[in-house]
Design a protein around this motif. Structure first.
Motif, mmCIF file in Angstrom:
data_model
loop_
_atom_site.group_PDB
_atom_site.id
_atom_site.type_symbol
_atom_site.label_atom_id
_atom_site.label_comp_id
_atom_site.label_asym_id
_atom_site.label_seq_id
_atom_site.Cartn_x
_atom_site.Cartn_y
_atom_site.Cartn_z
ATOM 1 N N GLN A 1 -1.403 17.693 -6.870
ATOM 2 C CA GLN A 1 -1.834 17.436 -5.482
ATOM 3 C C GLN A 1 -1.086 16.248 -4.888
ATOM 4 N N GLN A 2 -0.986 15.172 -5.669
ATOM 5 C CA GLN A 2 -0.306 13.974 -5.164
ATOM 6 C C GLN A 2 1.186 14.209 -4.986
ATOM 7 N N CYS A 3 1.788 14.998 -5.873
ATOM 8 C CA CYS A 3 3.213 15.334 -5.721
ATOM 9 C C CYS A 3 3.436 16.166 -4.464
ATOM 10 N N GLN A 4 2.521 17.096 -4.197
ATOM 11 C CA GLN A 4 2.639 17.918 -2.992
ATOM 12 C C GLN A 4 2.514 17.064 -1.739
ATOM 13 N N THR B 1 -0.123 3.665 -9.514
ATOM 14 C CA THR B 1 -1.295 3.733 -8.623
ATOM 15 C C THR B 1 -1.597 5.149 -8.130
ATOM 16 N N MET B 2 -0.925 6.175 -8.676
ATOM 17 C CA MET B 2 -1.098 7.533 -8.148
ATOM 18 C C MET B 2 -2.548 8.011 -8.287
ATOM 19 N N LEU B 3 -3.154 7.814 -9.456
ATOM 20 C CA LEU B 3 -4.538 8.252 -9.673
ATOM 21 C C LEU B 3 -5.503 7.441 -8.812
ATOM 22 N N THR B 4 -5.253 6.153 -8.662
ATOM 23 C CA THR B 4 -6.111 5.306 -7.824
ATOM 24 C C THR B 4 -6.036 5.731 -6.364
ATOM 25 N N GLU B 5 -4.835 6.072 -5.895
ATOM 26 C CA GLU B 5 -4.676 6.539 -4.507
ATOM 27 C C GLU B 5 -5.469 7.821 -4.278
ATOM 28 N N TRP B 6 -5.448 8.722 -5.267
ATOM 29 C CA TRP B 6 -6.240 9.958 -5.121
ATOM 30 C C TRP B 6 -7.728 9.639 -5.045
ATOM 31 N N ALA B 7 -8.199 8.717 -5.917
ATOM 32 C CA ALA B 7 -9.621 8.387 -5.935
ATOM 33 C C ALA B 7 -10.062 7.733 -4.633
ATOM 34 N N VAL B 8 -9.233 6.860 -4.081
ATOM 35 C CA VAL B 8 -9.574 6.206 -2.812
ATOM 36 C C VAL B 8 -9.663 7.237 -1.689
ATOM 37 N N THR B 9 -8.761 8.227 -1.709
ATOM 38 C CA THR B 9 -8.803 9.283 -0.689
ATOM 39 C C THR B 9 -10.009 10.194 -0.874
ATOM 40 N N ALA B 10 -10.328 10.512 -2.129
ATOM 41 C CA ALA B 10 -11.440 11.430 -2.413
ATOM 42 C C ALA B 10 -12.792 10.777 -2.162
ATOM 43 N N PHE B 11 -12.879 9.442 -2.321
ATOM 44 C CA PHE B 11 -14.148 8.722 -2.132
ATOM 45 C C PHE B 11 -13.955 7.610 -1.104
#
Length: 429
Positions: A184-187, A234-244
């Protein structure tokens, strides 16, 4: 398409078996097949495939939900199947395309289950043996004050085999694997998911072309390059901030993930389990719990013993460490490992007795695999003659089981010791 596929993978042609050419062709065909899969229907009606399930109700028969008997509880609390919902989803999970059934219980709640086809029946049984052990450990965690107050709990999916090649696996609609999050983050960044792998092999090819071997420094440079421009820490952290977007939800999710990673790291290290790959780790967005698929004992097939020679004790990659933060790693993650180890090391729980029963089955299964492999090598299977097979000697079985149990209990005892502020868990994290 079939003719083109055959031509691309015709290994009789010169240069077709070179790694760079193979990677290029595989990337090309993965794109083609993924595009074709996206055009396929995502749902179908259950009555088109199985009219009996479509018409099933509580009046037809009183059947409990799959996996209800995996844990002992009072019979009045067993949930029975009221109806199968009409729509069946086709999803991409567990490295395949299983069908998702929605079952409504007699309590009104809907329970999703995946119909998964397994190519190897023996491996699925190995996974179910470990799940049985983890469920028993959950009972121990609920009985201890320190583990209960931290909500230390291993999420173990219900898995029920209903025929030799198919299983029903409990599903969570909000779960995402680390690999799905990465894609998802790569896309979102317009980056091909395979780019880091391609870059890795290009750098290795460049080093080998100069006539030198890839040293540790070269490998570290490749990792720094990937982290710098393709997959940042920070890729996983960026996803978490966007999701929550809500700060409270984000903090709660991060806290639960930190504790779960600590308990899973303890299990992976102490029980000598297989490595955690990104496609095995599923994050539940609705609770922060982590589900691990295809977790098994890491057996050394040549010796029939647990393999304890891994240099890395458990999975805590830079992205996971960044999400948990340094305070989370040295605080809740380490604390959850220590209190879980102390709980399991409690003598009254007699964990060693449970381990003996589980590992006995594991070693007997290993012996049968070795026998079948020897038979196939000798040609017994090819001629249609199958020997009766000899069971493993009692003394050898007892010796192997005791050695495995002693190794597990030694690691557990070492983690349970806290000398002032120092602990083995702190050193590993």
């Amino acid at each position: 398409m079939r003719g083109q596929f055959t031509a691309d993978f015709d290994f009789a042609q010169p240069g077709s078996v070179k790694l760079h050419n193979l990677i290029h062709k595989l990337k090309k065909w993965i794109k083609i097949l993924e595009a074709r899969v996206k055009l396929l229907p995502k749902t179908f009606l259950i009555e088109d495939k199985c009219r009996f399930l479509s018409n099933f109700s509580l009046q037809t028969a009183e059947v409990e939900l799959p996996g209800e008997f995996l844990l002992p509880k009072n019979s009045r609390y067993y949930i029975r199947i009221a109806r199968f919902l009409p729509k069946v989803d086709i999803v991409q999970k567990h490295g395949s395309a299983p069908r998702r059934l929605h079952i409504r219980g007699h309590n009104g709640r809907v329970y999703p289950y995946l119909v998964v086809s397994d190519s190897s029946l023996s491996d699925s049984r190995r996974e179910e043996r470990l799940q049985q052990l983890l469920r028993m450990m959950n009972l121990f965690f609920t009985k201890q004050k320190e583990t209960s107050r931290r909500f230390i709990h291993l999420y173990v999916s219900r898995v029920v085999a209903f025929c030799p090649q198919n299983r029903l696996v409990e599903d969570n609609l909000s779960s995402l694997s680390l690999l799905d999050i990465y894609r998802q983050q790569c896309q979102a960044k317009a980056l091909e998911p395979d780019t880091p792998i391609t870059r890795y092999y290009e750098r290795l090819a460049g080093v080998q072309a100069r006539g030198s071997q890839a040293s540790h420094q070269v490998l570290r440079d490749i990792v720094k390059e990937v982290q710098g421009g393709m997959v940042p820490r920070t890729m996983l952290t960026e996803w978490a901030v966007t999701a929550f977007p809500n700060a409270t939800h984000y903090w709660t999710f991060r806290k639960m993930v930190t504790v779960q990673l600590g308990v899973l790291g303890l299990m992976e290290y102490v029980l000598h389990l297989t490595r955690l790959f990104p496609e095995m780790l599923y994050l539940h967005q609705d609770s922060g719990l982590i589900n691990v698929a295809y977790f098994k004992f890491n057996m050394d097939d040549s010796k029939g013993e647990l393999d304890g020679s891994r240099p890395v004790p458990f999975r805590l990659t830079p992205n996971l460490a960044e999400l948990c933060t340094s305070i989370g790693v040295t605080g809740p993650l380490t604390a959850s490992m220590i209190v879980s180890a102390r709980c399991l090391a409690t003598p009254s729980f007699k964990l060693h007795a449970i381990l003996r029963a589980i590992l006995r089955d594991e070693i007997i299964a290993w012996h049968k695999r070795q026998e079948s492999a020897a038979e196939s090598v000798c040609g017994g299977m090819a001629t249609g003659v199958r020997s009766g097979g000899s069971s493993i000697e009692a003394e050898a079985l007892v010796s192997r089981v005791n050695k495995a149990v002693n190794g597990i209990m030694a690691r557990l005892s070492a983690l349970a010791v806290l000398d002032q502020t120092e602990s083995k868990a702190t050193q590993m994290a």
